[in-house]
Design an enzyme around this catalytic site. Structure first.
Site, PDB file in Angstrom:
ATOM      1  CG  ASP A 277     -35.666 -50.300 -29.312  1.00  0.00           C
ATOM      2  OD1 ASP A 277     -35.986 -50.779 -28.412  1.00  0.00           O
ATOM      3  OD2 ASP A 277     -35.836 -49.810 -30.241  1.00  0.00           O
TER       4      ASP A 277
ATOM      5  CG  ASP B  69     -39.626 -50.799 -26.294  1.00  0.00           C
ATOM      6  OD1 ASP B  69     -38.561 -50.768 -26.838  1.00  0.00           O
ATOM      7  OD2 ASP B  69     -40.523 -49.758 -26.592  1.00  0.00           O
TER       8      ASP B  69
END
Length: 414
Positions: free
Chosen positions: A268, A30
């Protein structure tokens, strides 16, 4: 460091080898957060409101009691101060029960208090733990590098977060930061959705010098700096073209920040689909509809929640090249990023009666006025080498066949 990433449909998993003896835990990679955390306790780990994930083969949990090198982090460590978001180094130790005298003398060694860490829709709660982390060295093949006293969250309870996370943000807790790579960079090449849950191939993730060397042939856009949220990766979106004909201007908020730190386009890997501000998203839908002649699949739209689905003919049960509109992002520094085919419209199921239904896998931002103005999600980054050059503060893009890249790195079994 070179690690394989396994695709599971809504994200990409990296295997963390933690403890002595080593325990392997698979977590999401992430770029939109800092903390690395793993589920702790096979029997006691509790995920609230995770019904959608009950049928998923949940990954293993970490047992600190089974590791001879596992310790709780100290209340006076910089990591503990960071996780509690305090500018007063005495606060976490005070919460832990230390007296003022011991604080002034730096003689309190109580463990870091429990913490809560918030995501867009989820929350995790646990304790900071230190243990040995083993990562794959880029050479020689099969070699490991040991990182002693790596700091991560040992999580006992979560809300809507069933699987752990390896944070690749710019904060001190992130995995690249703790491994000493924050002044260098990393890169990845995400496989397309068709390889989801395929055990024979993995997406390459490279961290360190090798990730950013010999990349001058790529297009680089500046990494925008947000003074309020300095640990996130932002890029600036200037316009969107549809089939290289229609150019849609985008709001300034997608390349600038206001005084509260709101704005910019967050890149992201932990968000699956690209999100755009509602007015821009609505305008994009209108343009796409005006350029598409296929019949709408409204029942699929209602069932899936996506806004544009079409019925595409595919003779002889083979999905042929279609003429759906293509989408190109125009980023700061004259970067033209044509999204690879399959990164916009995607087949929702196998063909039926020589027809396949494809949906636009973009979404609208919530009406929330806080935070990033848009998000560049992992689905739109498929079949694209993405380079985070942290030394020169820029992000590079290069359309790439990531399956071939995986094979060249030895990440595809024949």
């Amino acid at each position: 460091m070179m690690e394989p990433l396994r695709e599971i449909g809504d994200g990409y998993l990296i295997s963390l080898n933690v403890g002595n003896p080593s325990q392997t835990i698979q977590v999401y990679m992430d770029t939109g957060s800092d903390l690395t955390w793993v589920p702790c306790g096979n029997l006691t780990f509790n995920c609230i409101d995770c019904d959608d994930n009950k049928n998923r083969n949940i990954m293993a949990s970490f047992s600190p009691f089974s590791s001879s090198s596992s310790i709780r982090d100290s209340c006076s460590s910089l990591f503990c101060i960071d996780i509690h978001s305090s500018d007063n180094s005495y606060d976490p130790c005070t919460v832990a029960g230390c007296s003022l005298v011991t604080l002034l003398k730096s003689t309190c060694y109580r463990p870091c208090p429990s913490f809560a860490y918030t995501y867009g829709e989820g929350v995790v709660s646990g304790i900071l733990t230190r243990d040995t982390l083993r990562v794959h060295a880029s050479s020689p093949a099969g070699a490991f590098r040991e990182i002693p006293k790596f700091c991560f969250g040992c999580i006992g309870t979560t809300y809507r977060e069933p699987i752990g996370i390896a944070g690749f943000g710019k904060g001190p807790l992130s995995l690249p930061s703790q491994l000493g790579f924050l002044q260098k960079g990393f890169s990845y090449c995400f496989l397309s959705f068709k390889f989801a849950n395929d055990p024979n191939i993995s997406s390459p993730l490279i961290v360190g010098d090798q990730a950013i060397s010999s990349k001058e042939h790529m297009q680089f856009t500046p990494m925008l700096k947000c003074p309020v949220y300095p640990n996130f990766y932002y890029i600036g979106l200037e316009a969107i073209s549809v089939s290289n004909i229609t150019s849609t201007e985008v709001p300034l908020s997608l390349r600038e920040f206001d005084s509260l730190g709101n704005g910019g386009m967050l890149i992201d890997s932990g968000t699956t689909y690209t999100h755009l501000p509602k007015p821009l998203y609505t305008n994009l839908l209108t343009v796409l509809q005006s350029m598409t002649t296929y019949p709408r699949a409204t029942e699929t739209e209602m069932r899936s929640g996506f806004d544009l689905c079409y019925r595409i003919p595919c003779p002889k049960n083979n999905t042929l090249e279609d003429d759906l509109p293509s989408i190109t992002f125009h980023l700061l520094n004259n970067v033209t990023l044509a999204l690879p085919q399959g990164n916009s419209f995607y087949a929702m199921a196998a063909p039926v009666n020589y027809t396949v239904v494809k949906c636009l896998l973009f979404q609208s931002m919530d009406d929330n006025v806080y935070g990033p103005a848009g998000i560049f999600g992992s689905f739109q980054q498929q079949n694209m080498e993405v380079v985070y050059d942290l030394e020169k503060e820029r992000i590079g893009f290069q359309p790439t066949d990531c399956a071939l890249a995986a094979a060249s790195q030895g990440l595809r079994k024949v």
